[in-house]
Design a protein around this motif. Sequence first.
Motif, PDB file in Angstrom:
ATOM      1  N   ILE A  64      51.300  43.177  47.078  1.00  0.00           N
ATOM      2  CA  ILE A  64      50.523  42.259  47.898  1.00  0.00           C
ATOM      3  C   ILE A  64      51.358  40.997  48.048  1.00  0.00           C
ATOM      4  O   ILE A  64      52.088  40.615  47.132  1.00  0.00           O
ATOM      5  N   PHE A  65      51.309  40.395  49.212  1.00  0.00           N
ATOM      6  CA  PHE A  65      52.199  39.286  49.527  1.00  0.00           C
ATOM      7  C   PHE A  65      51.772  37.970  48.893  1.00  0.00           C
ATOM      8  O   PHE A  65      52.577  37.078  48.737  1.00  0.00           O
ATOM      9  N   HIS A  66      50.518  37.876  48.544  1.00  0.00           N
ATOM     10  CA  HIS A  66      50.060  36.673  47.855  1.00  0.00           C
ATOM     11  C   HIS A  66      48.778  37.013  47.096  1.00  0.00           C
ATOM     12  O   HIS A  66      48.127  38.009  47.379  1.00  0.00           O
ATOM     13  N   ALA A  67      48.480  36.205  46.122  1.00  0.00           N
ATOM     14  CA  ALA A  67      47.235  36.358  45.376  1.00  0.00           C
ATOM     15  C   ALA A  67      46.572  34.993  45.336  1.00  0.00           C
ATOM     16  O   ALA A  67      47.246  33.968  45.249  1.00  0.00           O
ATOM     17  N   ASP A  68      45.268  34.974  45.442  1.00  0.00           N
ATOM     18  CA  ASP A  68      44.531  33.706  45.415  1.00  0.00           C
ATOM     19  C   ASP A  68      43.918  33.429  44.046  1.00  0.00           C
ATOM     20  O   ASP A  68      43.706  32.283  43.688  1.00  0.00           O
ATOM     21  N   ALA A  69      43.636  34.482  43.296  1.00  0.00           N
ATOM     22  CA  ALA A  69      43.048  34.308  41.968  1.00  0.00           C
ATOM     23  C   ALA A  69      43.244  35.596  41.186  1.00  0.00           C
ATOM     24  O   ALA A  69      43.371  36.677  41.760  1.00  0.00           O
ATOM     25  N   LYS A  70      43.288  35.449  39.852  1.00  0.00           N
ATOM     26  CA  LYS A  70      43.300  36.635  39.010  1.00  0.00           C
ATOM     27  C   LYS A  70      42.758  36.275  37.648  1.00  0.00           C
ATOM     28  O   LYS A  70      42.785  35.116  37.233  1.00  0.00           O
ATOM     29  N   ALA A  71      42.224  37.290  36.973  1.00  0.00           N
ATOM     30  CA  ALA A  71      41.597  37.055  35.668  1.00  0.00           C
ATOM     31  C   ALA A  71      41.497  38.371  34.925  1.00  0.00           C
ATOM     32  O   ALA A  71      41.676  39.451  35.497  1.00  0.00           O
ATOM     33  N   GLU A  72      41.166  38.266  33.638  1.00  0.00           N
ATOM     34  CA  GLU A  72      40.904  39.445  32.838  1.00  0.00           C
ATOM     35  C   GLU A  72      39.510  39.953  33.195  1.00  0.00           C
ATOM     36  O   GLU A  72      38.568  39.183  33.347  1.00  0.00           O
ATOM     37  N   TYR A  73      39.386  41.248  33.353  1.00  0.00           N
ATOM     38  CA  TYR A  73      38.116  41.881  33.638  1.00  0.00           C
ATOM     39  C   TYR A  73      37.733  42.700  32.404  1.00  0.00           C
ATOM     40  O   TYR A  73      38.520  42.826  31.470  1.00  0.00           O
ATOM     41  N   GLU A  74      36.563  43.277  32.388  1.00  0.00           N
ATOM     42  CA  GLU A  74      36.097  44.019  31.211  1.00  0.00           C
ATOM     43  C   GLU A  74      37.080  45.121  30.816  1.00  0.00           C
ATOM     44  O   GLU A  74      37.799  45.659  31.644  1.00  0.00           O
ATOM     45  N   ASP A  75      37.076  45.447  29.530  1.00  0.00           N
ATOM     46  CA  ASP A  75      37.922  46.497  28.954  1.00  0.00           C
ATOM     47  C   ASP A  75      39.410  46.264  29.180  1.00  0.00           C
ATOM     48  O   ASP A  75      40.179  47.206  29.349  1.00  0.00           O
TER      49      ASP A  75
END
Length: 138
Positions: A64-75
Amino acid sequence: MVRMVSQRLERGQKDMLNDSAYLVCVVEDVLYAFFNQSGIMWFNTTLNVWRRLLDRDGKQLPFIFHADAKAEYEDGKLVILYMLREKEIYHTVAKSVRCMLVSLHRSGDMICGTVDWSGTMGTVPDSVNFLHCLAVSD
C-alpha cells in the motif's frame, strides 16, 4: 527512536537511510513501522536492523502506498487503516476508508505476516483525516 534505530541498518541496506517511517506501533513487544518507500517493516532487536514484513513464502505483502493509522488488534494482529480519494470528474468528493488486517507469525528469528482481510470499511467526506488510532479492549 525510529530515526535512531535506522542508523543501525546492516550493510547493504544503506539506501534505507533515506527512507523515513511515519507510523510506528508495537505488537507483542515488536516494533513495526510504515516506511514511505519500503512499506511495512519490523525491527529485529537481535541484529539491530529493520526487516520487511513478508508472507510465509518470502513474498512481500500487498504493497500500500501510504497508511493513515495502524495499531495492535486482538490476538496480536496488526491493523492498518488508509484512505483513498474518490474523484468525481475533476474534484475529490469523498474518501473510502480501507483496512488491512494482518496476522503475525514467528518463524525462527523472522516474523511473517498473513493478510486475513482487506477491504473497504466505509466512505467519509474528503475533509476527514485520522488523528489517532487506539486499540480498544474489553
